[in-house]
Scaffold this active site. Structure first.
Site, PDB file in Angstrom:
ATOM      1  CB  CYS A 172      34.382  64.962 -50.496  1.00  0.00           C
ATOM      2  SG  CYS A 172      32.851  65.308 -51.260  1.00  0.00           S
ATOM      3  CG  ASP A 190      33.511  68.982 -47.680  1.00  0.00           C
ATOM      4  OD1 ASP A 190      34.472  69.490 -47.039  1.00  0.00           O
ATOM      5  OD2 ASP A 190      33.738  68.357 -48.991  1.00  0.00           O
ATOM      6  CG  ASN A 191      36.309  66.961 -45.294  1.00  0.00           C
ATOM      7  OD1 ASN A 191      35.853  66.312 -46.148  1.00  0.00           O
ATOM      8  ND2 ASN A 191      37.441  67.512 -45.854  1.00  0.00           N
TER       9      ASN A 191
END
Length: 534
Positions: free
Chosen positions: A79, A318-319
């Site tokens: 994050c 974010d990922n």
């Protein structure tokens, strides 16, 4: 402004890219004509487990009305590093927020580095934008640390311990008093706050705005004792998709495992674990339904307030996330494709509809893209170009310094998870190459092996590996233009601009003699002296 958008539209609809600075579409428009930006930023949403297929409003309003980037990546799959890269336009080795928690990450590390002195919100504000943030920012925004960073007119982040709680969210506005909302579903509350901000900014027709809407879904819920449990959907969605399963791709719990280090030793998942993984997957899909409804409501409110036609809407995360891939239970933080390849969709003035672009891009490209679309000059500190810039590189670095943390069920940390990985994507090539702190290597030809099942490092032509080693050596600590144009750092004469150019036989001896990148040891933080060329 009209000329710029017409030029952009003609290029993107044709599937081409925007021209170089100074050419059509690049002249800054008048401030009062600048576009708005609404960014919907989810948390840990997968690209490769098909969650977007379960979001009909995202499809209707964004995918069908805009352009999707199929090769869009985070360069540090966790994050805080990922989100900071998105806003400052730099790789993690440059902004040095490399973890979720102190001392190497979190909002405290962000503040200590004064990263809000040089980042996208401030650049936009200096050009007359009203910037607004609602939802999750990064870890470390807690009850004793709610101060708003520079650049925001309205900064209303989720506050720990309410960040990862779906039914008891906690907020603070501009560093003010804590507000708790027990019993209120987090995503629905974020939607209501976001609609109120749209109404507010609509009152100032001549002021362009940035609005970031960041629900925590589909991130796991974190309990008071620190354990991770599957995300909690809104009550109205809790019975949906009863038969949904994690896609049984070839890398789901594979019988043969050829990974490096700790990944190599992972046992096969049991039938009970697979059942838990499928439940986890269903909960993620259900938790995303309120986010999907949020997209619908935001688009309709923008249209009602006569803002939609001059607004870029961006949907990303974010990922990535894995469930059962390569025998991993649940989590992120690896350089595997499930963790780093993430959704990115944009619609707005001049953006082609129902297009899918495959040029490689990362969160570090985000600030340059927004600045270009706004007609604002890019700072020299950026590590990447615009998404629509033809001068983009074919390669980028993926990096991580920490132990891997498995979420869901029993939480486990796997040591020696620091690595530098290279992704190289062009019309001809789709390659993955990694160097681990354990001195192990991986190589996958992603065209032939998209699920990363067979590590070909030991059987790959050394000529190819020599070139990839050279790229890793350049990119591991690159800054600004070196990140954008790594081949030019290796060949100062400008004669080599791609892997194909570098593979000419006349360069064999040159690349063979170059020192190879390596880690001295495995550390859980970025230490420039611990990594470099032999």
């Amino acid at each position: 402004m009209k000329l710029a958008l017409v030029c952009l539209a003609s290029l993107l609809v044709a599937g081409q890219t925007l021209g170089a600075p100074g050419k059509c579409g690049r002249q800054p428009p008048a401030k009062q004509g600048r576009p708005n930006f609404v960014v919907i930023l989810t948390d840990d949403q997968d690209q490769l487990m098909n969650s977007l297929d379960y979001q009909p409003y995202v499809k209707r309003h964004l995918i069908d009305e805009g352009t999707s980037f199929s090769k869009y990546y985070t360069t540090s799959a966790t994050c805080c590093p990922s989100r900071v890269s998105m806003w400052v336009g730099q790789f993690a080795h440059n902004h040095n927020v490399t973890d979720e928690n102190r001392p190497h990450g979190s909002y405290y590390k962000f503040q200590a580095g004064h990263l809000d002195n040089n980042w996208l919100p401030l650049w936009l504000q200096e050009e007359g934008y009203s910037n607004n943030y609602i939802g999750k920012f990064i870890n470390g925004v807690d009850k004793s640390n709610t101060a708003a960073p520079k650049g925001w007119e309205h900064f209303e982040p989720l506050v720990s311990p309410g960040i990862y709680n779906f039914s008891n969210p906690i907020f603070s506005l501009n560093g003010g008093p804590i507000e708790s909302f027990p019993g209120v579903y987090q995503t629905d509350l974020i939607l209501n706050k976001s609609l109120a901000r749209i109404d507010a900014v609509a009152q100032k027709k001549d002021t362009p705005f940035l609005l970031v809407i960041s629900p925590t879904a589909p991130h796991d819920e974190i309990q008071e004792d620190g354990t991770f449990t599957p995300p909690v959907p809104a009550e109205r969605h809790r019975h949906l998709f009863p038969d949904a399963q994690v896609p049984r791709t070839p890398n789901f719990n594979p019988a043969v495992q050829d990974k490096v280090g700790w990944m190599r030793d992972l046992p096969l998942l049991s039938a009970l674990q697979v059942e838990e993984i499928d439940h986890h997957y269903r909960q993620r899909l259900r938790a995303l339904q309120a986010t999907d409804e949020l997209v619908d409501s935001v688009v309709k409110r923008l249209k009602d307030r006569d803002l939609l036609d001059n607004t870029y809407l961006i949907y990303t995360t974010d990922n990535g996330y894995h469930l059962g891939q390569h025998r991993l239970f649940a989590g992120k933080q690896t350089p595997m494709e499930n963790d780093i390849n993430i959704p990115f969709i944009i619609r707005g003035p001049g953006i082609g509809k129902k297009l899918v672009k495959s040029n490689p891009a990362t969160h570090s490209h985000f600030p340059a893209t927004v600045l270009d679309l706004a007609g604002i000059k890019r700072p020299a500190t950026l590590d990447a170009t615009s998404l629509f810039d033809p001068a983009h590189t074919e390669s980028f670095n993926v990096e991580f310094w920490n132990n891997q943390f498995t979420e869901g069920g029993s939480t486990v940390r796997h040591k020696q998870n620091s690595y530098k990985a290279l992704r190289l994507i062009s019309q001809k090539h789709n390659l993955y190459y990694s160097v681990w702190c354990t001195h192990e290597h991986e190589f996958y030809d992603m065209k032939a092996d998209p699920h990363q099942l067979s590590n070909k490092y030991s059987t790959t032509d050394q000529r190819v590996l020599d070139r990839l080693d050279a790229l890793v050596t350049v990119l591991h600590d690159c800054k600004a233009d070196v990140c954008k144009f790594p081949w030019q750092s290796i060949h100062k004469d400008g004669q080599v601009k791609s892997l194909d150019d570098a593979l000419e036989a006349k360069y064999d001896a040159f690349y063979r003699a170059l020192p190879k990148f390596r880690f001295k040891s495995c550390k859980v933080y970025y230490d420039a002296d611990n990594e470099g060329a032999e």
